[in-house]
Design a protein around this motif. Sequence first.
Motif, PDB file in Angstrom:
ATOM      1  N   LEU A  31     -22.219  33.770  48.646  1.00  0.00           N
ATOM      2  CA  LEU A  31     -22.103  33.764  47.189  1.00  0.00           C
ATOM      3  C   LEU A  31     -23.479  33.843  46.532  1.00  0.00           C
ATOM      4  CD1 LEU A  31     -20.078  33.510  44.837  1.00  0.00           C
ATOM      5  CD2 LEU A  31     -20.378  31.030  44.974  1.00  0.00           C
ATOM      6  N   ASP A  63     -14.788  26.221  38.871  1.00  0.00           N
ATOM      7  CA  ASP A  63     -14.369  25.994  40.259  1.00  0.00           C
ATOM      8  C   ASP A  63     -13.404  24.817  40.363  1.00  0.00           C
ATOM      9  OD1 ASP A  63     -15.592  28.033  41.570  1.00  0.00           O
ATOM     10  OD2 ASP A  63     -17.015  26.799  42.676  1.00  0.00           O
ATOM     11  N   THR A 111     -11.713  32.545  50.512  1.00  0.00           N
ATOM     12  CA  THR A 111     -11.860  31.225  51.120  1.00  0.00           C
ATOM     13  C   THR A 111     -10.738  31.032  52.136  1.00  0.00           C
ATOM     14  OG1 THR A 111     -10.586  30.279  49.288  1.00  0.00           O
ATOM     15  CG2 THR A 111     -12.982  30.179  49.119  1.00  0.00           C
ATOM     16  N   LEU A 147     -14.971  36.081  46.311  1.00  0.00           N
ATOM     17  CA  LEU A 147     -15.095  36.070  47.762  1.00  0.00           C
ATOM     18  C   LEU A 147     -13.969  35.207  48.332  1.00  0.00           C
ATOM     19  CD1 LEU A 147     -18.957  35.614  48.234  1.00  0.00           C
ATOM     20  CD2 LEU A 147     -17.604  37.725  48.250  1.00  0.00           C
ATOM     21  N   ALA A 155     -16.185  32.147  44.464  1.00  0.00           N
ATOM     22  CA  ALA A 155     -15.289  32.054  45.605  1.00  0.00           C
ATOM     23  C   ALA A 155     -13.892  31.767  45.078  1.00  0.00           C
ATOM     24  CB  ALA A 155     -15.739  30.944  46.558  1.00  0.00           C
ATOM     25  N   GLU A 156     -12.870  32.263  45.761  1.00  0.00           N
ATOM     26  CA  GLU A 156     -11.489  32.029  45.341  1.00  0.00           C
ATOM     27  C   GLU A 156     -11.170  30.541  45.460  1.00  0.00           C
ATOM     28  OE1 GLU A 156      -7.600  31.242  45.015  1.00  0.00           O
ATOM     29  OE2 GLU A 156      -8.422  31.091  47.045  1.00  0.00           O
ATOM     30  N   ASN A 157     -10.489  29.983  44.476  1.00  0.00           N
ATOM     31  CA  ASN A 157     -10.203  28.556  44.461  1.00  0.00           C
ATOM     32  C   ASN A 157      -8.717  28.207  44.345  1.00  0.00           C
ATOM     33  OD1 ASN A 157     -12.841  26.785  44.241  1.00  0.00           O
ATOM     34  ND2 ASN A 157     -13.229  28.631  43.037  1.00  0.00           N
ATOM     35  N   GLN A 172     -15.602  27.872  52.152  1.00  0.00           N
ATOM     36  CA  GLN A 172     -15.988  28.921  51.217  1.00  0.00           C
ATOM     37  C   GLN A 172     -17.361  29.470  51.592  1.00  0.00           C
ATOM     38  OE1 GLN A 172     -16.729  28.027  47.134  1.00  0.00           O
ATOM     39  NE2 GLN A 172     -17.255  25.891  47.496  1.00  0.00           N
TER      40      GLN A 172
END
Length: 339
Positions: free
Chosen positions: A303, A200, A329, A327, A168-170, A298
């Motif tokens: 995921l 992450d 967020t 993915l 997931a984009e962080n 998220q």
Amino acid sequence: MRKQQVTPKGQAEGATIYSVADLAGVSIATVSRVLQGVTVVAETTRQKVLAAVEELGYVPLGAARSLAVRHHEAHGLVLPELSGPYYAELLMGFEARAAELAQSVVLVLTDNRTDLAAAVRQLATRVDAIAVFGSAAISGEMVRLLRTKKPVVVIAGEPEDGAEAVAAENEESARELAGHVLDHGRRRMLFVGDPDSGPDIRHRYAGYAAAHRDRGLDVAEPVRMALCESDGTAFARQLLAGAYEADALMCANDELALSVMTTLQDAGRDVPGDVAVVGWDDVMAARYVRPGLTTVRQPVHELGALAADRLHELVGGEVPRTQVQLLPTRLVVRSSCGC
């Protein structure tokens, strides 16, 4: 005893059950019993075999099963733990998609294991492909070794020499979250969580730091701790005792944030009046506590499903992707930040 050729990195070339037996000074039958977990082997012998396996970087091929069996119809999943909402949701997403693909799931948990390398190697003999959570417990070397035998997908991590990654984009969301809190006028914000625990958290801290630099503010060192409820409670007590000074806390996950917020409120501190608290994940409890928890949502279930999908496609012959699949967020603003 036969000499084993090694690469410059120290990993054996073409390590086999025979070379493991030679190095350990035992029979191949004993090596097989140790790798299968048979308990009749003496502990000293077992340790010799495991040491040889580790030194040679041997991944068993599962030769004991019939050569006619090409697939196990099973996916492996390696996670740190199952406590807390994040890992449970990730597992549900992975299992649900695997079931749709007619694949069973074999799970290995890394926390508190002293035989992790052996357990992961044994897992490789029972499944067609493996998804590994990107954490400090599983080294890049271990991922690369597994990749020589099985398709591997790293969850919440980064690609490793042929092992692709989904995450997931962080960083950008963390930058937005930290910036939102700073724009409320907070100037003594702390990041609670250990960036060294995995990609992450490292990316979330990078976003936190970027938001400070965007505004010409100094970046505080992270408060390094695990992401569990008990750790959040312990930190909050330290904060109450004066060990830290802060007017805002950006917690690396909601589990930390909720336990910090509750402990502060139980001690009579006002959230967000005295201290703003924000988290990450958007677990169900985040919308029901008071004040509601500002966080980043998220797609954890998605995921897990994506990881199972990619394993299935890799087993089917698809080429691993060299770029991480991200993915999206989304910032979820409630009241704990001061809004």
